[in-house]
Design a protein around this motif. Structure first.
Motif, PDB file in Angstrom:
ATOM      1  N   MET A  70       0.850  -1.197   0.000  1.00 32.11           N
ATOM      2  CA  MET A  70       0.000   0.000   0.000  1.00 32.11           C
ATOM      3  C   MET A  70       0.879   1.238   0.000  1.00 32.11           C
ATOM      4  O   MET A  70       1.710   1.418   0.866  1.00 32.11           O
ATOM      5  N   ARG A  71       0.729   2.078  -0.990  1.00 32.94           N
ATOM      6  CA  ARG A  71       1.599   3.236  -1.124  1.00 32.94           C
ATOM      7  C   ARG A  71       1.058   4.426  -0.345  1.00 32.94           C
ATOM      8  O   ARG A  71      -0.142   4.564  -0.145  1.00 32.94           O
ATOM      9  N   VAL A  72       1.943   5.311   0.052  1.00 30.08           N
ATOM     10  CA  VAL A  72       1.560   6.527   0.763  1.00 30.08           C
ATOM     11  C   VAL A  72       1.628   7.690  -0.210  1.00 30.08           C
ATOM     12  O   VAL A  72       2.648   7.903  -0.853  1.00 30.08           O
ATOM     13  N   LEU A 131      -3.390   7.362   3.470  1.00 33.69           N
ATOM     14  CA  LEU A 131      -2.442   6.419   2.893  1.00 33.69           C
ATOM     15  C   LEU A 131      -2.657   6.168   1.411  1.00 33.69           C
ATOM     16  O   LEU A 131      -1.708   6.113   0.644  1.00 33.69           O
ATOM     17  N   ASP A 132      -3.911   5.988   0.994  1.00 27.47           N
ATOM     18  CA  ASP A 132      -4.141   5.641  -0.407  1.00 27.47           C
ATOM     19  C   ASP A 132      -5.626   5.781  -0.755  1.00 27.47           C
ATOM     20  O   ASP A 132      -6.480   5.917   0.138  1.00 27.47           O
ATOM     21  N   SER A 133      -5.904   5.750  -2.066  1.00 27.68           N
ATOM     22  CA  SER A 133      -7.287   5.787  -2.546  1.00 27.68           C
ATOM     23  C   SER A 133      -7.434   4.845  -3.723  1.00 27.68           C
ATOM     24  O   SER A 133      -6.531   4.727  -4.566  1.00 27.68           O
ATOM     25  N   TYR A 134      -8.571   4.166  -3.780  1.00 29.86           N
ATOM     26  CA  TYR A 134      -8.871   3.207  -4.845  1.00 29.86           C
ATOM     27  C   TYR A 134     -10.228   3.530  -5.455  1.00 29.86           C
ATOM     28  O   TYR A 134     -11.107   4.090  -4.797  1.00 29.86           O
ATOM     29  N   PHE A 149     -10.872   1.928   6.558  1.00 31.45           N
ATOM     30  CA  PHE A 149     -11.307   2.023   5.170  1.00 31.45           C
ATOM     31  C   PHE A 149     -12.673   2.712   5.108  1.00 31.45           C
ATOM     32  O   PHE A 149     -13.620   2.296   5.787  1.00 31.45           O
ATOM     33  N   PHE A 150     -12.775   3.746   4.282  1.00 37.05           N
ATOM     34  CA  PHE A 150     -14.037   4.448   4.072  1.00 37.05           C
ATOM     35  C   PHE A 150     -14.485   4.243   2.630  1.00 37.05           C
ATOM     36  O   PHE A 150     -13.684   4.352   1.697  1.00 37.05           O
ATOM     37  N   LEU A 210     -11.128   5.136   0.512  1.00 35.89           N
ATOM     38  CA  LEU A 210     -10.052   5.937   1.071  1.00 35.89           C
ATOM     39  C   LEU A 210      -9.479   5.213   2.285  1.00 35.89           C
ATOM     40  O   LEU A 210     -10.235   4.745   3.148  1.00 35.89           O
ATOM     41  N   VAL A 211      -8.154   5.143   2.334  1.00 34.47           N
ATOM     42  CA  VAL A 211      -7.481   4.372   3.373  1.00 34.47           C
ATOM     43  C   VAL A 211      -6.667   5.303   4.268  1.00 34.47           C
ATOM     44  O   VAL A 211      -5.891   6.129   3.776  1.00 34.47           O
TER      45      VAL A 211
END
Length: 364
Positions: free
Chosen positions: A1-3, A322-325, A291-292, A313-314
């Motif tokens: 998981m990338r920042v 931290l990250d978004s998918y 996690f949202f 959103l993490v």
């Protein structure tokens, strides 16, 4: 998981001039604007169908527990409000909670689920239940519903409770909303703690407007991380509070800039005008991550919502982004796999039938 913290804008204090949040401002609260870049540049993830729910005609919400257990919350027309099913065999493992005003009965059921804990709010009967799914599966027919809980703020029964400390509860204060466009100034604490059955008076809350119906959301608590998170279901708003003091320390606005329009009746009741924003519709967690699921669109219809993408959103428990998918299907009511590698969420398939989607969480 990338920042990818470079996509956060306006680190430091930020006050919205049109519609701001909700909590009392404090010099100790960092307010951050989430850039829309986290939506535009979100990594696209694939998804698979984990469960077909078309045969469950009364289903309202659904969650996956330990990858093989389907926990369903039903509408009042069903014979019971909760069904628990083995996904692999289709066997009904438990069915319970009847409609009514008697002991362990409810008239309406709104649910939240995280890590095996199902929280049920019956706003009509002003009751709240916390059900451990492991206990249901262990005792099955001999399982007895726990005693109902209740906590009121300024006379209004809260919609969401969490255990807090040894013998107390913490609840969402649904009387909080600030919007300068409409001169709504219901400032106050987001969270309130008390004992079962208390009616807590919060200074300045609900002095002029009744905003109960437009200030809903979800909360998750972590005593280990000394953190409580709140996400608004109808505002672009995330908040972090300290578990031990309930004081806010971090607020995010965004990533969207959409704002609700309100109608204010003569008696001060506030309602949505025509439609409302579908913002953060679910939250789940592991021991380290939160996690949202985020939609960021105004509600038009269930059909339109079913075709909307979901953004995940993490954050960690300290509120660090931290990250978004991006997932090209609608997902709400998130839950996480037993090994923490997958997210599950309820939505709709291409035929408009209810389904559970499964998404692999990137490891890098």
């Amino acid at each position: 998981m990338r920042v990818r913290l470079n996509i956060l804008l306006s680190l430091g204090l930020f006050l919205m001039t049109q519609s701001c949040g909700d909590v009392k401002s404090s010099p100790h609260v960092s307010e951050i604007v989430l850039s829309h870049d986290i939506i535009d540049n979100a990594r696209i993830l694939g998804f698979d169908k984990a469960a077909d729910l078309k045969d469950y005609i009364y289903i309202k919400d659904a969650y996956i527990y330990e990858d093989t257990i389907l926990v369903m919350l039903n509408v009042p027309k069903a014979s019971s409000f909760i069904d628990i099913v083995n996904l692999r065999t289709g066997d009904l493992l438990w069915q319970g909670v009847k409609k009514g005003r008697g002991p362990s009965e409810v008239l309406s059921a709104q649910g939240w689920f995280n890590n095996g804990e199902l929280r049920i709010s019956d706003i009509v009967n002003e009751k709240f239940y916390i059900v451990q799914v492991d206990s249901v599966l262990k005792y099955r027919d001999e399982f007895k519903m726990p005693e109902p809980l209740s906590l009121a703020v300024d006379g209004s029964s809260t919609t969401l409770l969490c255990p807090y400390g040894k013998d107390s509860l913490v609840c969402l204060n649904n009387n909080v909303l600030v919007d300068k466009r409409f001169e709504i100034d219901n400032a106050g604490p987001r969270l309130v703690a008390g004992r079962n059955g208390d009616n807590i008076r919060v200074a300045s809350s609900r002095d002029k407007y009744d905003v109960f119906n437009v200030s809903q959301g979800s909360i998750l608590c972590s005593k280990e991380h000394n953190s409580i998170v709140f996400c608004s279901s109808t505002l672009n708003r995330l908040e972090w509070m300290r578990y031990d003091t309930l004081e806010p320390f971090l607020v995010y606005d965004g990533p969207g800039k959409e704002q609700n329009e309100y109608h204010i009746s003569k008696d001060g009741s506030v309602s949505f005008d025509k439609t409302f924003l579908v913002a953060y519709n679910s939250v789940c967690s592991t021991s380290d991550l939160v996690f949202f699921s985020y939609t960021g669109q105004f509600y038009q219809s269930e059909v339109h919502l079913a075709k909307s993408p979901t953004f995940i959103l993490v954050f960690n428990w300290e509120g660090e982004f931290l990250d978004s998918y991006k997932v090209d299907c609608f997902m709400k009511k998130l839950s996480i796999s037993q090994d923490g590698k997958y997210l599950y969420g309820s939505g709709y398939d291409n035929d408009g039938n209810r389904a559970i989607w499964k998404v692999a969480i990137p490891e890098e």
